[in-house]
Design a protein around this motif. Structure first.
Motif, PDB file in Angstrom:
ATOM      1  N   LEU A 174      10.732  -1.699   5.595  1.00 11.11           N
ATOM      2  CA  LEU A 174       9.787  -2.751   5.206  1.00 11.11           C
ATOM      3  C   LEU A 174      10.295  -3.568   4.022  1.00 11.11           C
ATOM      4  O   LEU A 174      10.054  -4.776   3.937  1.00 11.11           O
ATOM      5  N   LYS A 175      11.015  -2.925   3.105  1.00 14.91           N
ATOM      6  CA  LYS A 175      11.564  -3.647   1.945  1.00 14.91           C
ATOM      7  C   LYS A 175      12.546  -4.722   2.369  1.00 14.91           C
ATOM      8  O   LYS A 175      12.701  -5.737   1.689  1.00 14.91           O
ATOM      9  N   ASN A 176      13.226  -4.481   3.477  1.00 15.19           N
ATOM     10  CA  ASN A 176      14.263  -5.409   3.913  1.00 15.19           C
ATOM     11  C   ASN A 176      13.813  -6.355   5.020  1.00 15.19           C
ATOM     12  O   ASN A 176      14.633  -7.071   5.601  1.00 15.19           O
ATOM     13  N   VAL A 180       4.196  10.083  -4.824  1.00 14.25           N
ATOM     14  CA  VAL A 180       3.814  11.476  -4.552  1.00 14.25           C
ATOM     15  C   VAL A 180       4.872  12.182  -3.705  1.00 14.25           C
ATOM     16  O   VAL A 180       5.096  13.385  -3.837  1.00 14.25           O
ATOM     17  N   VAL A 181       5.518  11.421  -2.829  1.00 14.17           N
ATOM     18  CA  VAL A 181       6.456  12.015  -1.863  1.00 14.17           C
ATOM     19  C   VAL A 181       7.703  12.516  -2.593  1.00 14.17           C
ATOM     20  O   VAL A 181       8.338  11.779  -3.338  1.00 14.17           O
ATOM     21  N   THR A 182       8.051  13.788  -2.380  1.00 17.51           N
ATOM     22  CA  THR A 182       9.226  14.372  -3.017  1.00 17.51           C
ATOM     23  C   THR A 182      10.319  14.621  -1.981  1.00 17.51           C
ATOM     24  O   THR A 182      10.050  14.772  -0.796  1.00 17.51           O
ATOM     25  N   THR A 183      11.554  14.674  -2.451  1.00 17.32           N
ATOM     26  CA  THR A 183      12.652  15.041  -1.561  1.00 17.32           C
ATOM     27  C   THR A 183      12.729  16.559  -1.492  1.00 17.32           C
ATOM     28  O   THR A 183      12.458  17.249  -2.482  1.00 17.32           O
ATOM     29  N   ASN A 184      13.075  17.067  -0.337  1.00 17.23           N
ATOM     30  CA  ASN A 184      13.164  18.516  -0.101  1.00 17.23           C
ATOM     31  C   ASN A 184      11.891  19.264  -0.501  1.00 17.23           C
ATOM     32  O   ASN A 184      11.922  20.196  -1.313  1.00 17.23           O
ATOM     33  N   PRO A 185      10.733  18.858   0.010  1.00 15.39           N
ATOM     34  CA  PRO A 185       9.491  19.568  -0.324  1.00 15.39           C
ATOM     35  C   PRO A 185       9.453  20.947   0.318  1.00 15.39           C
ATOM     36  O   PRO A 185      10.238  21.248   1.222  1.00 15.39           O
ATOM     37  N   VAL A 186       8.532  21.788  -0.149  1.00 10.65           N
ATOM     38  CA  VAL A 186       8.376  23.140   0.393  1.00 10.65           C
ATOM     39  C   VAL A 186       8.021  23.075   1.878  1.00 10.65           C
ATOM     40  O   VAL A 186       8.528  23.851   2.688  1.00 10.65           O
ATOM     41  N   VAL A 187       7.149  22.141   2.229  1.00  9.96           N
ATOM     42  CA  VAL A 187       6.766  21.925   3.627  1.00  9.96           C
ATOM     43  C   VAL A 187       7.421  20.623   4.088  1.00  9.96           C
ATOM     44  O   VAL A 187       7.080  19.552   3.579  1.00  9.96           O
ATOM     45  N   GLN A 194       0.818  -1.205   0.000  1.00 14.62           N
ATOM     46  CA  GLN A 194       0.000   0.000   0.000  1.00 14.62           C
ATOM     47  C   GLN A 194       0.857   1.262   0.000  1.00 14.62           C
ATOM     48  O   GLN A 194       0.550   2.229  -0.703  1.00 14.62           O
ATOM     49  N   LEU A 195       1.957   1.247   0.744  1.00 11.21           N
ATOM     50  CA  LEU A 195       2.843   2.420   0.773  1.00 11.21           C
ATOM     51  C   LEU A 195       3.504   2.642  -0.585  1.00 11.21           C
ATOM     52  O   LEU A 195       3.647   3.777  -1.032  1.00 11.21           O
ATOM     53  N   SER A 196       3.915   1.555  -1.217  1.00 12.25           N
ATOM     54  CA  SER A 196       4.584   1.667  -2.522  1.00 12.25           C
ATOM     55  C   SER A 196       3.655   2.254  -3.576  1.00 12.25           C
ATOM     56  O   SER A 196       4.094   2.951  -4.488  1.00 12.25           O
TER      57      SER A 196
END
Length: 374
Positions: free
Chosen positions: A78-80, A20-27, A13-15
């Motif tokens: 979780l992947k590991n 959507v999740v970005t690195t260094n987002p504005v917030v 479900q997370l994958s």
């Protein structure tokens, strides 16, 4: 707060929503997943402010609660882990998250869920249903032609126009245009919207392989997609889309029909010898023969090939960007394609020689000026 869940089921479900999740987002809190538990149902939200994705999974929990959990470190953990039940224990005073498994214990720093941005709702929406198969086909046939020019935001998304007889999907970057029309999708309330490229890419990668129904709701500012356990809300592009119908030439007396794979393979070979700046290839139609050629004067590279085709009309010579032709032909799945031309300085049309039932695909590509070489 404490809950128990299958490690592989949670990872799945997370994958699905992690894109959507970005690195260094504005917030900064947007680097987290929002976990919300109510009546043993865990709702997980990921957002970048423009696009939000939500999924749900049943867990073992005795109390309700919420927490923001760092996305990257949770996914990597979780992947590991082998498939097993894992226990999440949350301290609401310190926002610490402890994960217990058969292998060991992992502690990470969460954040206050109340700091996570509120997900917009779609009020007074226009609603239309379509299958995942149709939606995936519409996205695949148009998204490659969207523009990356942020100065022309309308072109960075796909325009969708719903009418009472069909639904039309259009994408253009100013050099090429794709119009994909479905006669099996219609709406009693005619409407139009522009969906951003990132949202459509996320949607395409998340759509399940089985053919199920997708509920689409939208108003002037947001669109809402729901299928299976996944929900996606995206902010629409509030711009005026170009009047695409006016750029499609109506009178095209030169019509060539040719095997799509033969033409595609030939263009890929000839493009190797084209100028690396213009990527120009020349199409010369003489009777039932097509000659494809390219030349790079800077390096004295040159290539040409001849192909047989069915041609109705006068002889014509026209230049195109090989990268555009290859990409457009590669996105079609038909056996034969028809290319329609009116003049060397006007756009050419590419379409399947025989259209599939319920769909109508038309691709337009602008010509490039021919170099004067023999």
């Amino acid at each position: 707060m404490k809950f128990i869940v299958s490690s592989s089921a949670l990872l799945k479900q997370l994958s699905a929503i992690n894109g959507v999740v970005t690195t260094n987002p504005v917030v900064p809190i947007l680097e987290n997943f929002l976990f919300e538990i109510k009546d043993s149902m865990l709702t997980i939200t990921a957002s970048d402010l423009q696009t939000s994705m939500i999924t749900e999974i049943h867990v073992e929990a005795k109390e309700d609660g919420n927490i923001a959990v760092p996305a990257r470190i949770l996914i990597d953990t979780l992947k590991n882990l082998p498939e097993q039940p894992v226990t999440f224990s949350i301290d609401h005073d310190t926002y610490a998250v402890e994960i217990s498994s058969d292998n060991g214990r992992y502690r990470l720093a969460g954040e206050n869920a109340t700091d996570f941005p509120k997900i917009p709702t779609v009020s007074n929406p226009t609603t239309v249903d379509m299958s995942t198969e149709v939606l995936a086909s519409a996205i695949s046939n148009t998204i490659f032609a969207t523009s990356s020019d942020e100065l022309r935001p309308a072109m960075t998304g796909v325009f969708i126009n719903l009418s009472d007889t069909n639904t039309t999907f259009v994408a253009t970057d100013g050099h090429r245009l794709v119009r994909y029309r479905r006669v099996d999708i219609a709406s009693g309330n005619p409407a139009s919207l522009i969906i951003p490229r990132k949202a459509l890419n996320l949607l395409k990668s998340t759509l399940p392989s089985e053919n199920i129904s997708v509920s689409v709701e939208f108003n002037q500012s947001n669109a809402y997609f729901k299928f299976g356990q996944i929900k996606m809300i995206c902010r629409l592009i509030d711009e005026r889309f170009p009047d695409y119908e006016n750029v499609i030439p109506a009178d095209n007396p030169n019509i060539m029909t040719i095997d799509r794979q033969d033409l595609l393979s030939s263009l890929r070979r000839i493009a190797i010898y084209a100028n690396k700046t213009t990527h120009q290839v020349r199409l010369k139609l003489t009777g039932s023969e097509l000659m494809i050629s390219a030349e790079d004067l800077d390096f004295s590279n040159e290539a040409n090939e001849r192909l047989s085709c069915d041609h109705d009309g006068e002889d014509i010579e026209i230049g195109f960007n090989a990268k555009f032709l290859v990409e457009m032909l590669n996105n079609l799945s038909c056996k034969e394609v028809s290319l329609k031309f009116s003049a060397p300085n006007r756009a050419g049309l590419i379409l399947p020689a025989e259209q599939e039932e319920n769909e109508d695909i038309l691709m337009l590509v602008m010509p490039v000026m021919l170099n004067n070489y023999v």
